[in-house]
Design a protein around this motif. Sequence first.
Motif, short mmCIF file in Angstrom:
data_model
loop_
_atom_site.label_atom_id
_atom_site.label_comp_id
_atom_site.label_asym_id
_atom_site.label_seq_id
_atom_site.Cartn_x
_atom_site.Cartn_y
_atom_site.Cartn_z
N ALA A 89 -9.38 -12.52 -10.45
CA ALA A 89 -8.54 -11.95 -9.34
C ALA A 89 -7.70 -10.72 -9.67
O ALA A 89 -7.75 -9.66 -9.01
N TRP A 90 -6.74 -10.81 -10.71
CA TRP A 90 -6.20 -9.84 -10.68
C TRP A 90 -6.90 -8.38 -11.49
O TRP A 90 -6.47 -7.51 -11.15
N MET A 91 -8.02 -8.83 -12.15
CA MET A 91 -8.74 -7.71 -12.56
C MET A 91 -9.56 -7.09 -11.41
O MET A 91 -10.21 -6.02 -11.54
N SER A 92 -9.90 -7.84 -10.30
CA SER A 92 -10.61 -7.36 -9.39
C SER A 92 -9.88 -6.42 -8.13
O SER A 92 -10.57 -6.00 -7.49
N ILE A 93 -8.37 -6.38 -8.53
CA ILE A 93 -7.79 -5.70 -7.40
C ILE A 93 -7.25 -4.54 -8.10
O ILE A 93 -6.84 -4.50 -9.25
N PHE A 94 -7.03 -3.40 -7.17
CA PHE A 94 -6.31 -2.30 -7.72
C PHE A 94 -5.64 -1.59 -6.57
O PHE A 94 -6.00 -1.93 -5.62
N VAL A 95 -4.48 -0.75 -7.03
CA VAL A 95 -3.78 0.04 -5.85
C VAL A 95 -3.67 1.35 -6.10
O VAL A 95 -3.72 1.75 -7.25
N VAL A 96 -3.88 1.84 -4.91
CA VAL A 96 -4.04 3.56 -4.88
C VAL A 96 -2.75 4.05 -4.53
O VAL A 96 -2.27 3.81 -3.20
N ASP A 97 -2.18 4.90 -5.18
CA ASP A 97 -0.98 5.47 -4.96
C ASP A 97 -1.05 6.46 -3.71
O ASP A 97 -2.00 7.08 -3.93
N PRO A 98 0.13 6.87 -2.96
CA PRO A 98 -0.25 8.04 -2.13
C PRO A 98 -0.41 9.35 -2.61
O PRO A 98 -0.97 10.15 -2.13
N THR A 99 0.07 9.44 -3.99
CA THR A 99 -0.09 10.73 -4.48
C THR A 99 -1.50 10.71 -5.54
O THR A 99 -1.66 11.78 -6.15
#
Length: 311
Positions: free
Chosen positions: A21-31
């Motif tokens: 689950a940890w490897m399946s998610i990612f976060v995109v920063d506003p920059t």
Amino acid sequence: MRNPLSGVAIAVIAAVVIALAWMSIFVVDPTQQALILRFGQPVRDLIGAPGLYFKWPFVDTVVYIDKRILALDSEPQEVLVSDNQRLEVDAFIRYRIADPLLFYQSVFNTRGADAQLGGMLNSALRRTLSEASITDIVRDKRDSLMADIRDQMIAGAKRFGLEVVDVRIKRANLPAENAEAVFRRMQTERQQRAASYRAQGSQQAQQIKAEADRKVTVITAQAQQQADQTRGEGDGERNRIFAEAYGADPEFFGFYRSMQAYEKSFSDGRTRALISPKSDFFRYFLTPTPAPESAAAPVPSASSTPSAKAD
């Protein structure tokens, strides 16, 4: 009785699930913006909005690409300009990543982009500035030269998925050895110009002074002439009045002239005269109305008084 192996298996399975689950998610920063690659090939559209996203673990790879305006400051370099003089030029570039996929496929990251843009900037500077003079670069045509360099950079950066926002020359100086020679030449020129100005000023000062002295001489001569003329007219008028007075009453005129002679002779109060009291000079001391024959005698004036001995 509970089997301890089942608890370990459950724990292992839970850990694997959490890791997946940890490897399946990612976060995109506003920059940032993100590319999803599967075995090196993009499988989804570019993700440009910030937030939480999912991917397949072990299969998909997330590549983050900065979407801000990036800066590249080039190293100072020597450029030979049109008048065969060398200049040390220091420039910078401001750019953004316009096509993330092409950017990733061509230069991979910002270090590769900086290397490509730096080489293009050096070539554009040499190509454009070699046809311009120092005066054009520093003052007269700087804006048009920068526009030409920017157009070249825009055209060259498109094949890397980059958009050039601005290109500027921060500093354009002569090399140290040339700058010292130019400074000495400028100093000599300024000294020569200052000496020329001083010579012109001295010449003008002498001309003004000579003209002023001439005017003073002319005005003084004219004033002296007018004074002499006025004095002569006054003396003539005085003599005329005296002549009229003598002709009208010679006795009174003789008395008046004698009084003037007395006043001039004894005005300081320290005059002593060795003169006989019966002399003609003191005839008005003896009687205010001398005999007619004495009145007919010449009347002494102040200039013809007997010599006096002053203490």
